[in-house]
Every structure is written in C-alpha cells, then in structure tokens.
Motif scaffolding. Structure first.
Motif, mmCIF file in Angstrom:
data_model
loop_
_atom_site.group_PDB
_atom_site.id
_atom_site.type_symbol
_atom_site.label_atom_id
_atom_site.label_comp_id
_atom_site.label_asym_id
_atom_site.label_seq_id
_atom_site.Cartn_x
_atom_site.Cartn_y
_atom_site.Cartn_z
ATOM 1 N N HIS A 194 -15.325 29.445 40.991
ATOM 2 C CA HIS A 194 -14.063 29.964 41.506
ATOM 3 C C HIS A 194 -13.001 28.913 41.265
ATOM 4 O O HIS A 194 -13.297 27.825 40.759
ATOM 5 N N LEU A 195 -11.755 29.239 41.598
ATOM 6 C CA LEU A 195 -10.635 28.385 41.207
ATOM 7 C C LEU A 195 -10.013 27.628 42.372
ATOM 8 O O LEU A 195 -8.885 27.156 42.251
ATOM 9 N N HIS A 196 -10.728 27.452 43.472
ATOM 10 C CA HIS A 196 -10.245 26.551 44.519
ATOM 11 C C HIS A 196 -10.139 25.148 43.941
ATOM 12 O O HIS A 196 -10.931 24.755 43.082
ATOM 13 N N PHE A 197 -9.185 24.386 44.433
ATOM 14 C CA PHE A 197 -8.866 23.111 43.779
ATOM 15 C C PHE A 197 -10.012 22.116 43.782
ATOM 16 O O PHE A 197 -10.096 21.263 42.883
ATOM 17 N N ASP A 198 -10.933 22.200 44.762
ATOM 18 C CA ASP A 198 -12.019 21.223 44.782
ATOM 19 C C ASP A 198 -13.134 21.579 43.796
ATOM 20 O O ASP A 198 -14.099 20.831 43.657
ATOM 21 N N ASP A 233 -5.802 31.557 52.134
ATOM 22 C CA ASP A 233 -6.370 30.588 51.197
ATOM 23 C C ASP A 233 -5.432 30.247 50.035
ATOM 24 O O ASP A 233 -5.855 29.661 49.054
ATOM 25 N N ARG A 234 -4.150 30.607 50.177
ATOM 26 C CA ARG A 234 -3.208 30.305 49.090
ATOM 27 C C ARG A 234 -3.173 28.822 48.774
ATOM 28 O O ARG A 234 -3.087 28.419 47.604
ATOM 29 N N ALA A 235 -3.255 27.982 49.801
ATOM 30 C CA ALA A 235 -3.189 26.537 49.573
ATOM 31 C C ALA A 235 -4.413 25.998 48.858
ATOM 32 O O ALA A 235 -4.409 24.849 48.400
ATOM 33 N N SER A 236 -5.478 26.800 48.736
ATOM 34 C CA SER A 236 -6.688 26.351 48.047
ATOM 35 C C SER A 236 -6.591 26.470 46.529
ATOM 36 O O SER A 236 -7.478 25.987 45.823
ATOM 37 N N PHE A 237 -5.541 27.128 46.040
ATOM 38 C CA PHE A 237 -5.395 27.340 44.602
ATOM 39 C C PHE A 237 -4.333 26.410 44.022
ATOM 40 O O PHE A 237 -3.423 25.952 44.715
ATOM 41 N N ILE A 238 -4.465 26.139 42.732
ATOM 42 C CA ILE A 238 -3.499 25.331 41.990
ATOM 43 C C ILE A 238 -2.549 26.296 41.293
ATOM 44 O O ILE A 238 -2.952 27.040 40.386
ATOM 45 N N ALA A 239 -1.303 26.318 41.710
ATOM 46 C CA ALA A 239 -0.373 27.357 41.266
ATOM 47 C C ALA A 239 -0.218 27.398 39.741
ATOM 48 O O ALA A 239 -0.107 28.480 39.148
ATOM 49 N N GLU A 240 -0.229 26.249 39.114
ATOM 50 C CA GLU A 240 0.025 26.200 37.664
ATOM 51 C C GLU A 240 -1.202 26.526 36.815
ATOM 52 O O GLU A 240 -1.085 26.781 35.609
ATOM 53 N N LEU A 241 -2.400 26.493 37.435
ATOM 54 C CA LEU A 241 -3.621 26.557 36.636
ATOM 55 C C LEU A 241 -3.828 27.886 35.906
ATOM 56 O O LEU A 241 -4.193 27.882 34.722
ATOM 57 N N ALA A 287 -14.087 37.779 36.749
ATOM 58 C CA ALA A 287 -12.899 38.622 36.623
ATOM 59 C C ALA A 287 -12.284 38.961 37.983
ATOM 60 O O ALA A 287 -11.058 38.967 38.148
ATOM 61 N N ARG A 288 -13.129 39.271 38.970
ATOM 62 C CA ARG A 288 -12.598 39.651 40.280
ATOM 63 C C ARG A 288 -11.949 38.473 40.982
ATOM 64 O O ARG A 288 -10.898 38.606 41.619
ATOM 65 N N HIS A 289 -12.572 37.298 40.857
ATOM 66 C CA HIS A 289 -11.953 36.137 41.486
ATOM 67 C C HIS A 289 -10.658 35.754 40.779
ATOM 68 O O HIS A 289 -9.729 35.236 41.418
ATOM 69 N N TRP A 290 -10.585 35.993 39.489
ATOM 70 C CA TRP A 290 -9.343 35.722 38.753
ATOM 71 C C TRP A 290 -8.175 36.466 39.396
ATOM 72 O O TRP A 290 -7.083 35.913 39.554
ATOM 73 N N GLN A 291 -8.396 37.710 39.781
ATOM 74 C CA GLN A 291 -7.335 38.475 40.431
ATOM 75 C C GLN A 291 -6.947 37.844 41.761
ATOM 76 O O GLN A 291 -5.774 37.848 42.150
ATOM 77 N N ARG A 292 -7.918 37.304 42.463
ATOM 78 C CA ARG A 292 -7.629 36.601 43.718
ATOM 79 C C ARG A 292 -6.748 35.380 43.462
ATOM 80 O O ARG A 292 -5.814 35.096 44.212
ATOM 81 N N ALA A 293 -7.051 34.655 42.389
ATOM 82 C CA ALA A 293 -6.276 33.458 42.062
ATOM 83 C C ALA A 293 -4.844 33.805 41.675
ATOM 84 O O ALA A 293 -3.913 33.028 41.954
ATOM 85 N N PRO A 334 -0.053 11.354 45.378
ATOM 86 C CA PRO A 334 -0.648 10.528 46.437
ATOM 87 C C PRO A 334 -0.599 11.138 47.824
ATOM 88 O O PRO A 334 -1.578 11.046 48.577
ATOM 89 N N LYS A 335 0.498 11.781 48.208
ATOM 90 C CA LYS A 335 0.609 12.354 49.544
ATOM 91 C C LYS A 335 -0.443 13.440 49.765
ATOM 92 O O LYS A 335 -1.105 13.485 50.808
ATOM 93 N N LEU A 336 -0.626 14.310 48.768
ATOM 94 C CA LEU A 336 -1.604 15.383 48.911
ATOM 95 C C LEU A 336 -3.028 14.859 48.766
ATOM 96 O O LEU A 336 -3.952 15.387 49.390
ATOM 97 N N ARG A 337 -3.211 13.836 47.962
ATOM 98 C CA ARG A 337 -4.535 13.224 47.854
ATOM 99 C C ARG A 337 -4.996 12.722 49.214
ATOM 100 O O ARG A 337 -6.155 12.918 49.606
ATOM 101 N N GLU A 338 -4.102 12.120 49.962
ATOM 102 C CA GLU A 338 -4.446 11.648 51.301
ATOM 103 C C GLU A 338 -4.687 12.820 52.246
ATOM 104 O O GLU A 338 -5.642 12.810 53.040
ATOM 105 N N ARG A 339 -3.855 13.853 52.160
ATOM 106 C CA ARG A 339 -3.989 15.000 53.057
ATOM 107 C C ARG A 339 -5.344 15.665 52.909
ATOM 108 O O ARG A 339 -5.953 16.082 53.892
#
Length: 289
Positions: free
Chosen positions: A104-108, A149-157, A136-142, A68-73
C-alpha cells in the motif's frame, strides 16, 4: 532464488497506537516502551533475486523524504536514506531493481521510493528501471484518501508514479510484471485494498505480511493497531490468512518487527497462533522455486 531482509529507516512510535485496545500491561511484555511510551519499529524490506528472472524489492520503508520537522513528528530515527545503504551492503543499488511491489502507499511503506529530503528540492523518484506494482483498489484510496488516513499518504507520489510510465495496477492474483512467481491476495482491515505478496515456492514460499501482521506480537489474533480502519474485519482476515499459511507451510515476513525478519506460524491446542522458527535476518537466503 535468494532473499535478503533489508532495513530501511527506523521509527519510534507510540506503543498504545501500535497495539490498539490492548492495555500497556499486556503489550509492554512484548516490546518495552521508553519514557515517552515510544517503541522501536523497523521498516524492513524484502529483496528477492531470481523471481521470474527478475530482481524484486518488496516495499521501500519510510525512507528519508520528510523534512526535519516532520521527521521528528513521525519518529523517524535516521536522517540518511538507510535502504540505499542496505542495498549497497547486499551488492545492489536502486537502479538494479526490476520490480518494486508495494502493499500500500502509506508513507512508512512507500516513502523509500523517494530521494532523501534536500531543502528547496522537489520530491524525486528513485528506482529508475523498476516497474511499480500496486493494488488497483488501494490506488483509488491513495488518489482520494479518507480524512482519517489522508496524512498517511504522500501527496506527490501518485503523480510521480504515473509520470514514470512504469506503474502497474493489480486487481487479481497475479501481475504482468511477475507472472506466476508471485501470488497476490488482498485485505481491507488496515486500509482498503492492502496487497499481500507471496513468493511462490515448491515447499512453502514467503509472504510479505505488511500491516495485516506487522510483527510477531500481532500474530496473536485479537491484537490490532490503532491505525487499522476496521479492526474486527482485520481479525477475521488475519485468521483466514494464518490458517492458509499454516496449511501450506508459507513463512511470514515482517516489516515492522525490529528483531525478527521471518518466522513460521503455529497453532496450539487452544487455537492460539504464534510465530515459531524465527529468523532475525536474511542474507542471500535460498528459496527453491
């Protein structure tokens, strides 16, 4: 083939961030802001049935994985997993999907791969029968994000996708999962290795524009987002992209435009690009292969 535009969870984000260096006096004519400067944004997905004999989902939106906290943020409006409801309304569920294509793998864009947040539960991957197609190239970015842009990715994904045994990394114009039915091209202006998927058709296909062109206002060449890594590069990429789609009659599919799912591109005598022949929603929309 048949196409559906499926709404995922929606957001309200800062209009200034979404329009980069364009002044508010300009962009508020396109999307009015609320008192907090927020504008409505969709996280729209494209469902295609009959693509090389498969049922394919292009992106999954932001989903409901945030606590919930991040959903609001991050301005996520709905608590439930809206994409699952949209799939059900179209007569499908996540187990029916054969291939999920991710620009790409940004969370949105990839958060909808995960089940809705539940207190005390670890992230869980949905779409149990799907192959997951990622550039493949974006995978390396993730795997190794930049601090910007680290906060744009889901660490566990990434590990969840690896553990599924159904991940395909693409470094060319076609994938093993979809053969010649879907053509890929790549862009670096928003994020390195952004993958743009075009459903190939005899008389002009449909291309998922992702964050190269989030919606109709961004068809205008100089308009970029504050989230873009390399805005000038993105503008050059966008011009080549739009020229190609205009020449071949390929329609544009928008993920973040809250009111328009698809449009064609036009260019006036001054060289300015615009979205025309707008379609608000696709519901089993026919596309001849």
């Amino acid at each position: 083939m048949k196409l559906w535009s499926l709404m995922g969870n929606s957001q309200r984000l800062d209009g200034g961030a979404m329009f980069g260096n364009a002044p508010k006096a300009v962009w508020q004519r396109w999307i009015p802001a609320d008192a907090g400067n927020g504008i409505p944004l969709a996280c729209r997905c494209l469902l295609a049935q009959g693509v090389d004999g498969k049922t394919v989902l292009f992106e999954t939106g932001i989903g409901a994985f945030f606590e919930p906290k991040l959903r609001e943020r991050y301005g996520v409006v709905e608590e439930r997993h809206v994409l699952l409801d949209a799939l059900a309304a179209a007569g499908f569920n996540d187990a029916d999907i054969d291939v999920v294509v991710l620009s790409h793998l940004h969370f949105d864009h990839a958060g909808g791969l995960l089940a809705a947040w539940q207190e005390g539960e670890s992230p869980r991957l949905l779409f149990p029968n799907a192959k997951f197609v990622v550039g493949a190239r974006h995978w390396q970015r993730a795997l190794d994000p930049h601090p910007r842009d680290r906060a744009s990715f889901i660490a566990e994904l990434p590990q969840l996708l690896i553990d599924s045994g159904r991940l395909e990394l693409v470094d060319g114009t076609h994938s093993q999962a979809l053969g010649q039915a879907v053509r890929f091209e790549f862009s670096d202006g928003h994020t390195p290795g952004l993958m743009l998927a075009e459903i190939v058709a005899a008389h002009g296909g449909v291309v998922f524009c992702a964050d190269l062109i989030p919606g109709r206002p961004w068809v205008h060449l100089p308009i970029t987002m504050g989230y873009d890594r390399y805005p000038e590069l993105l503008i050059d990429e966008k011009q080549r992209f739009l020229d190609d789609k205009l020449a071949r009659g390929v329609r544009l599919f928008f993920t973040h435009d809250s009111a328009c799912a698809m449009a064609s591109v036009a260019r006036d005598d001054k060289g300015r690009y615009a979205a025309v022949d707008e379609v608000a929603r696709l519901d089993a929309w026919p596309l001849a292969a």
